[in-house]
Design an enzyme around this catalytic site. Structure first.
Site, short mmCIF file in Angstrom:
data_model
loop_
_atom_site.label_atom_id
_atom_site.label_comp_id
_atom_site.label_asym_id
_atom_site.label_seq_id
_atom_site.Cartn_x
_atom_site.Cartn_y
_atom_site.Cartn_z
CE LYS A 12 -9.74 10.37 0.95
NZ LYS A 12 -8.32 10.03 1.24
CE1 TYR A 52 -10.03 6.23 4.66
CE2 TYR A 52 -11.05 8.06 5.82
CZ TYR A 52 -10.55 7.50 4.66
OH TYR A 52 -10.57 8.22 3.49
CG PHE A 60 -1.95 7.70 8.32
CD1 PHE A 60 -3.26 7.48 7.94
CD2 PHE A 60 -1.00 6.68 8.11
CE1 PHE A 60 -3.64 6.27 7.36
CE2 PHE A 60 -1.39 5.47 7.53
CZ PHE A 60 -2.71 5.26 7.15
NE ARG A 88 -7.84 1.65 -4.83
CZ ARG A 88 -7.50 2.03 -3.59
NH1 ARG A 88 -8.43 2.53 -2.76
NH2 ARG A 88 -6.29 1.96 -3.16
CB THR A 94 -2.23 5.77 -1.35
OG1 THR A 94 -2.94 4.52 -1.42
CG2 THR A 94 -2.59 6.49 -0.07
NE ARG A 105 -6.27 9.19 -3.95
CZ ARG A 105 -6.34 8.08 -3.23
NH1 ARG A 105 -5.57 7.05 -3.54
NH2 ARG A 105 -7.18 7.97 -2.21
CG ASN A 115 -5.48 10.91 -0.98
OD1 ASN A 115 -6.56 11.22 -0.48
ND2 ASN A 115 -4.86 9.77 -0.71
CG HIS A 118 -12.51 6.32 0.10
ND1 HIS A 118 -11.55 5.58 0.76
CD2 HIS A 118 -13.56 5.47 -0.11
CE1 HIS A 118 -12.01 4.35 0.96
NE2 HIS A 118 -13.24 4.26 0.44
CD GLU A 131 -14.83 1.39 1.55
OE1 GLU A 131 -15.01 1.77 0.38
OE2 GLU A 131 -13.70 1.27 2.07
P1 IDP Z 1 -6.26 4.65 -0.34
O1 IDP Z 1 -7.09 5.89 -0.04
O2 IDP Z 1 -5.47 4.80 -1.61
O3 IDP Z 1 -7.08 3.38 -0.30
P2 IDP Z 1 -5.15 3.85 2.23
O4 IDP Z 1 -3.81 3.21 2.42
O5 IDP Z 1 -6.37 3.00 2.43
O6 IDP Z 1 -5.15 4.54 0.79
O7 IDP Z 1 -5.19 5.08 3.22
C1 IDP Z 1 -6.40 5.79 3.46
C2 IDP Z 1 -6.13 7.26 3.45
O8 IDP Z 1 -5.31 7.59 4.56
C3 IDP Z 1 -5.35 7.77 2.23
O9 IDP Z 1 -6.19 8.04 1.13
C4 IDP Z 1 -4.73 9.03 2.78
O10 IDP Z 1 -5.67 10.10 2.79
C5 IDP Z 1 -4.43 8.66 4.22
N1 IDP Z 1 -3.05 8.17 4.39
C6 IDP Z 1 -2.58 6.94 4.09
N2 IDP Z 1 -1.28 6.85 4.39
C7 IDP Z 1 -0.93 8.05 4.89
C8 IDP Z 1 0.30 8.59 5.40
O11 IDP Z 1 1.34 7.93 5.45
N3 IDP Z 1 0.25 9.89 5.84
C9 IDP Z 1 -0.89 10.64 5.80
N4 IDP Z 1 -2.05 10.18 5.36
C10 IDP Z 1 -2.08 8.90 4.90
MG MG Z 2 -7.89 2.24 1.24
#
Ligand code: IDP
Ligand code: MG
Length: 154
Positions: A12, A52, A60, A88, A94, A105, A115, A118, A131
């Site tokens: 990212k 997304y 968010f 993963r 996350t 991470r 983080n 992706h 994707e």
């Molecule tokens: P992942 O990246 O581990 O698959 P997802 O739940 O798919 O997690 O969320 C996508 C991205 O959205 C996360 O990697 C993070 O950058 C962002 N994100 C998810 N939840 C939050 C939140 O509660 N606050 C801010 N950003 C969030």
């Molecule tokens: Mg995800």
């Protein structure tokens, strides 16, 4: 190669800016995964919203789209045995705060909204193919053998 799968991975904008592309690529290379595509690019809003899409409407979402389109990313496809799950696991949770040391991470990030990386979700079957095709054309996925493949698999 049919038992091997492919997963979409992206460094990212925070990871790119912090100079972590090489570190992250190294981890996957060292693990034995095979790079089959890579693209240094800046994501536009349409692509970000589609990528997304599952998070549309969440608090968010807007910040996430703004962040992911704000600066270049490094998009990749990695192939290997159970690649979606393996990547993963290597990535961590996350939230970096919940990610164990040793994970990407957990080693390289601190904040949920920054983080670093992706990767396609093994709990969302088909997300890898979706994707990959969103970011790459079929002819950008290269088919070749790594010289160490005979020593990576039984
Ligand atoms: P992942 O990246 O581990 O698959 P997802 O739940 O798919 O997690 O969320 C996508 C991205 O959205 C996360 O990697 C993070 O950058 C962002 N994100 C998810 N939840 C939050 C939140 O509660 N606050 C801010 N950003 C969030
Ligand atoms: Mg995800």
């Amino acid at each position: 190669m049919s038992e091997h799968d492919r997963t979409f991975v992206m460094v990212k904008p925070d990871g790119v800016q912090r100079g972590l592309i090489g570190e992250i690529v190294s981890r996957f290379e060292d693990r034995g995964l095979k790079l089959v595509a890579g693209k240094f690019m800046q994501i536009d809003r349409d692509l970000a919203e589609e990528h997304y899409g599952e998070h549309e409407g969440k608090p968010f979402f807007e910040g996430l789209v703004e962040f992911i389109t704000s600066d270049p990313v490094f998009a990749m496809v990695w192939e290997g045995k159970d690649a979606v799950r393996q990547v993963r696991n290597m990535m961590g949770e996350t939230d970096p705060a919940e990610s164990p040391p040793g994970s990407i991470r957990g080693d390289l990030g601190l904040d949920l909204g920054r983080n670093v990386i992706h990767a396609s979700d093994h709990e969302d079957p088909g997300s890898n193919e979706r994707e990959i095709s969103l970011f790459f054309d079929e002819d950008e996925l290269l088919d070749y053998e790594r010289v160490d493949e005979g020593w990576l698999y039984e």
